[in-house]
Design an enzyme around this catalytic site. Structure first.
Site, PDB file in Angstrom:
ATOM      1  N   ALA A 144       0.865  -1.170   0.000  1.00  0.00           N
ATOM      2  CA  ALA A 144       0.000   0.000   0.000  1.00  0.00           C
ATOM      3  C   ALA A 144       0.905   1.225   0.000  1.00  0.00           C
ATOM      4  O   ALA A 144       2.085   1.133   0.353  1.00  0.00           O
ATOM      5  CB  ALA A 144      -0.869  -0.019   1.251  1.00  0.00           C
ATOM      6  N   GLU A 203      -0.513  -9.339  -0.836  1.00  0.00           N
ATOM      7  CA  GLU A 203      -1.951  -9.590  -0.645  1.00  0.00           C
ATOM      8  C   GLU A 203      -2.701  -9.532  -1.968  1.00  0.00           C
ATOM      9  O   GLU A 203      -3.601 -10.340  -2.224  1.00  0.00           O
ATOM     10  CB  GLU A 203      -2.524  -8.571   0.343  1.00  0.00           C
ATOM     11  CG  GLU A 203      -1.993  -8.778   1.754  1.00  0.00           C
ATOM     12  CD  GLU A 203      -2.392  -7.671   2.710  1.00  0.00           C
ATOM     13  OE1 GLU A 203      -2.185  -6.484   2.363  1.00  0.00           O
ATOM     14  OE2 GLU A 203      -2.908  -7.973   3.798  1.00  0.00           O
TER      15      GLU A 203
HETATM   16  N1  CO8 Z   1       4.611   3.240  -0.335  1.00  0.00           N
HETATM   17  C1  CO8 Z   1       5.013   4.421  -0.831  1.00  0.00           C
HETATM   18  N2  CO8 Z   1       6.178   4.609  -1.459  1.00  0.00           N
HETATM   19  C2  CO8 Z   1       6.984   3.540  -1.603  1.00  0.00           C
HETATM   20  C3  CO8 Z   1       6.626   2.281  -1.120  1.00  0.00           C
HETATM   21  C4  CO8 Z   1       5.373   2.143  -0.463  1.00  0.00           C
HETATM   22  N3  CO8 Z   1       4.929   0.973   0.001  1.00  0.00           N
HETATM   23  N4  CO8 Z   1       7.633   1.413  -1.401  1.00  0.00           N
HETATM   24  C5  CO8 Z   1       8.557   2.115  -2.048  1.00  0.00           C
HETATM   25  N5  CO8 Z   1       8.180   3.400  -2.165  1.00  0.00           N
HETATM   26  C6  CO8 Z   1       8.903   4.497  -2.804  1.00  0.00           C
HETATM   27  C7  CO8 Z   1      10.017   5.002  -1.923  1.00  0.00           C
HETATM   28  O1  CO8 Z   1       9.514   5.898  -0.979  1.00  0.00           O
HETATM   29  C8  CO8 Z   1      10.934   5.641  -2.930  1.00  0.00           C
HETATM   30  O2  CO8 Z   1      10.384   6.877  -3.280  1.00  0.00           O
HETATM   31  P1  CO8 Z   1      11.340   8.211  -3.287  1.00  0.00           P
HETATM   32  O3  CO8 Z   1      12.288   7.941  -4.413  1.00  0.00           O
HETATM   33  O4  CO8 Z   1      10.375   9.304  -3.538  1.00  0.00           O
HETATM   34  O5  CO8 Z   1      12.015   8.237  -1.973  1.00  0.00           O
HETATM   35  C9  CO8 Z   1      10.769   4.735  -4.155  1.00  0.00           C
HETATM   36  O6  CO8 Z   1       9.552   4.024  -3.955  1.00  0.00           O
HETATM   37  C10 CO8 Z   1      11.879   3.717  -4.273  1.00  0.00           C
HETATM   38  O7  CO8 Z   1      11.974   3.018  -3.054  1.00  0.00           O
HETATM   39  P2  CO8 Z   1      13.358   2.849  -2.259  1.00  0.00           P
HETATM   40  O8  CO8 Z   1      14.252   4.002  -2.489  1.00  0.00           O
HETATM   41  O9  CO8 Z   1      13.015   2.506  -0.848  1.00  0.00           O
HETATM   42  O10 CO8 Z   1      13.928   1.568  -3.045  1.00  0.00           O
HETATM   43  P3  CO8 Z   1      14.937   0.472  -2.496  1.00  0.00           P
HETATM   44  O11 CO8 Z   1      15.321  -0.333  -3.676  1.00  0.00           O
HETATM   45  O12 CO8 Z   1      16.004   1.092  -1.638  1.00  0.00           O
HETATM   46  O13 CO8 Z   1      14.026  -0.429  -1.491  1.00  0.00           O
HETATM   47  C11 CO8 Z   1      12.052  -1.670  -0.845  1.00  0.00           C
HETATM   48  C12 CO8 Z   1      12.969  -1.188  -1.988  1.00  0.00           C
HETATM   49  C13 CO8 Z   1      12.818  -2.629   0.045  1.00  0.00           C
HETATM   50  C14 CO8 Z   1      10.861  -2.357  -1.458  1.00  0.00           C
HETATM   51  C15 CO8 Z   1      11.610  -0.447  -0.006  1.00  0.00           C
HETATM   52  O14 CO8 Z   1      11.097   0.546  -0.881  1.00  0.00           O
HETATM   53  C16 CO8 Z   1      10.556  -0.750   1.003  1.00  0.00           C
HETATM   54  O15 CO8 Z   1      10.837  -1.321   2.042  1.00  0.00           O
HETATM   55  N6  CO8 Z   1       9.279  -0.351   0.716  1.00  0.00           N
HETATM   56  C17 CO8 Z   1       8.183  -0.504   1.629  1.00  0.00           C
HETATM   57  C18 CO8 Z   1       7.681  -1.922   1.676  1.00  0.00           C
HETATM   58  C19 CO8 Z   1       6.573  -2.060   2.692  1.00  0.00           C
HETATM   59  O16 CO8 Z   1       6.742  -1.836   3.873  1.00  0.00           O
HETATM   60  N7  CO8 Z   1       5.393  -2.460   2.213  1.00  0.00           N
HETATM   61  C20 CO8 Z   1       4.235  -2.637   3.039  1.00  0.00           C
HETATM   62  C21 CO8 Z   1       3.410  -1.407   3.040  1.00  0.00           C
HETATM   63  S1  CO8 Z   1       2.081  -1.497   4.212  1.00  0.00           S
HETATM   64  C22 CO8 Z   1       0.888  -2.359   3.373  1.00  0.00           C
HETATM   65  O17 CO8 Z   1       1.039  -2.760   2.264  1.00  0.00           O
HETATM   66  C23 CO8 Z   1      -0.388  -2.558   4.118  1.00  0.00           C
HETATM   67  C24 CO8 Z   1      -1.488  -3.070   3.204  1.00  0.00           C
HETATM   68  C25 CO8 Z   1      -2.794  -2.928   3.907  1.00  0.00           C
HETATM   69  C26 CO8 Z   1      -3.929  -3.076   2.907  1.00  0.00           C
HETATM   70  C27 CO8 Z   1      -5.235  -2.868   3.575  1.00  0.00           C
HETATM   71  C28 CO8 Z   1      -6.372  -2.956   2.578  1.00  0.00           C
HETATM   72  C29 CO8 Z   1      -7.716  -2.872   3.225  1.00  0.00           C
END
Ligand code: CO8
Length: 288
Positions: A96, A142
């Site tokens: 998300a 999911e």
């Molecule tokens: N949300 C928003 N932005 C994101 C997300 C995210 N989930 N993941 C990555 N991004 C963005 C980063 O902020 C970054 O943006 P910017 O360049 O503006 O800073 C860009 O994408 C690239 O990301 P990274 O620089 O972090 O890239 P890396 O290669 O260093 O890392 C990762 C990749 C490991 C995937 C890292 O981005 C990460 O950990 N992302 C978050 C993953 C996460 O925690 N996901 C779970 C989110 S919570 C969720 O999904 C709850 C769902 C509930 C659903 C409910 C429905 C009813």
């Protein structure tokens, strides 16, 4: 190709997501966060590519809204018999949109039914195959699990890392994952946020096949073409029946299966399928 063009335009776009987007239609690439296309010999496969690469396909409101529109359009398209949902090579979807959730309060979530439009995909009757390359994290994992079949690229990684953000999965991560991989691994993933590889996901039963990264989408389309060559109405019944296994007791599930099995005898396609076998020819299903 439409996909290539879309990726190009996406890289020129700022990494923002709002619900103001210009809706398009499958076959064109007028969407902002996804690209749609029709694939397969008779254009019988709907392809949806999540295309917000700068945010690793984080599933913002606009993206999910477009995804639902594309699914609906393919659902209504009589030429389409199955749908493939994919992302990019680096990410299927990194979850998300955390920036969208950051300042939400309980009151907002509860009263607006925050993210309640996410599960639309589970109500699509046509079979949906998730082709997962790269990260399928949180809501990304999911979303893949809401599809009917998951194929993974060799470098795919699956996780439910919500615990690291001080929250828990909210779109089936504690439920579908547990049913797919069993309690111990699901608990471990949900409580640690650790990722599992494509190989581990396959061993655990989360994905059915693994392919080289660059072959994944083509293989998913091949599987979708195979599905699309069968009767759509019978495929929908088969899908309904398998899905009932997640909701019902064995006795109730078997009863439903029997009813649906009997129902196939109300269709022309059942007659055609069996007649074609007896006449030693290929069945010509009419979706009737
Ligand atoms: N949300 C928003 N932005 C994101 C997300 C995210 N989930 N993941 C990555 N991004 C963005 C980063 O902020 C970054 O943006 P910017 O360049 O503006 O800073 C860009 O994408 C690239 O990301 P990274 O620089 O972090 O890239 P890396 O290669 O260093 O890392 C990762 C990749 C490991 C995937 C890292 O981005 C990460 O950990 N992302 C978050 C993953 C996460 O925690 N996901 C779970 C989110 S919570 C969720 O999904 C709850 C769902 C509930 C659903 C409910 C429905 C009813």
């Amino acid at each position: 190709s439409a996909i290539g063009l879309g990726l190009l335009t996406a890289t020129l776009r700022p990494n923002t997501c709002s619900s103001s987007y210009s809706p398009g239609s499958p076959g064109g690439s007028h969407f902002e966060y996804i690209i749609t296309d029709k694939k397969g010999k008779n254009h019988n496969v709907g392809l949806i590519q999540l295309n917000r690469p700068k945010a690793l396909n984080a599933l913002c409101d606009g993206l999910i809204t477009e995804l639902n529109q594309a699914l609906e359009a393919f659902e209504k398209d009589p030429a389409v018999g199955a749908i493939v949902l994919t992302g990019g090579e680096k990410a299927f979807a990194a979850g998300a949109d955390i920036k969208e959730m950051q300042n939400q309060r309980f009151q907002d979530c509860y009263s607006t039914g925050f993210l309640s439009h996410w599960d639309h995909i589970t109500r699509v009757k046509k079979p949906v195959i998730a082709a997962v390359n790269g990260y399928a994290l949180g809501g990304g994992c999911e979303l893949a699990m809401m599809c009917d079949i998951i194929y993974a690229g060799e470098k795919a990684q699956f996780a439910q890392p919500e615990i690291l953000l001080g929250t828990i999965p909210g779109a089936g991560g504690t439920q579908r994952l547990t049913r797919a991989v069993g309690k111990s691994l699901a608990m471990e993933m949900v409580l640690t946020g650790d990722r599992i590889s494509a190989q581990e996901a396959k061993e655990a039963g989360l994905v059915s096949k693994i392919f080289p990264v660059e072959k994944l989408v083509d293989e998913a389309i091949r599987c979708a073409e195979k599905i699309a060559s069968n009767s759509k109405i019978i495929s929908a019944m088969a899908k309904e029946s398998v899905n009932a296994a997640f909701e019902m007791t064995l006795t109730e599930g078997n009863k439903l299966e029997k009813k649906l099995f009997y129902s196939t005898f109300a269709t022309d396609d059942r007659k055609e399928g069996m007649t074609a076998f007896v006449e030693k020819r290929k069945a010509n299903f009419k979706d009737q």
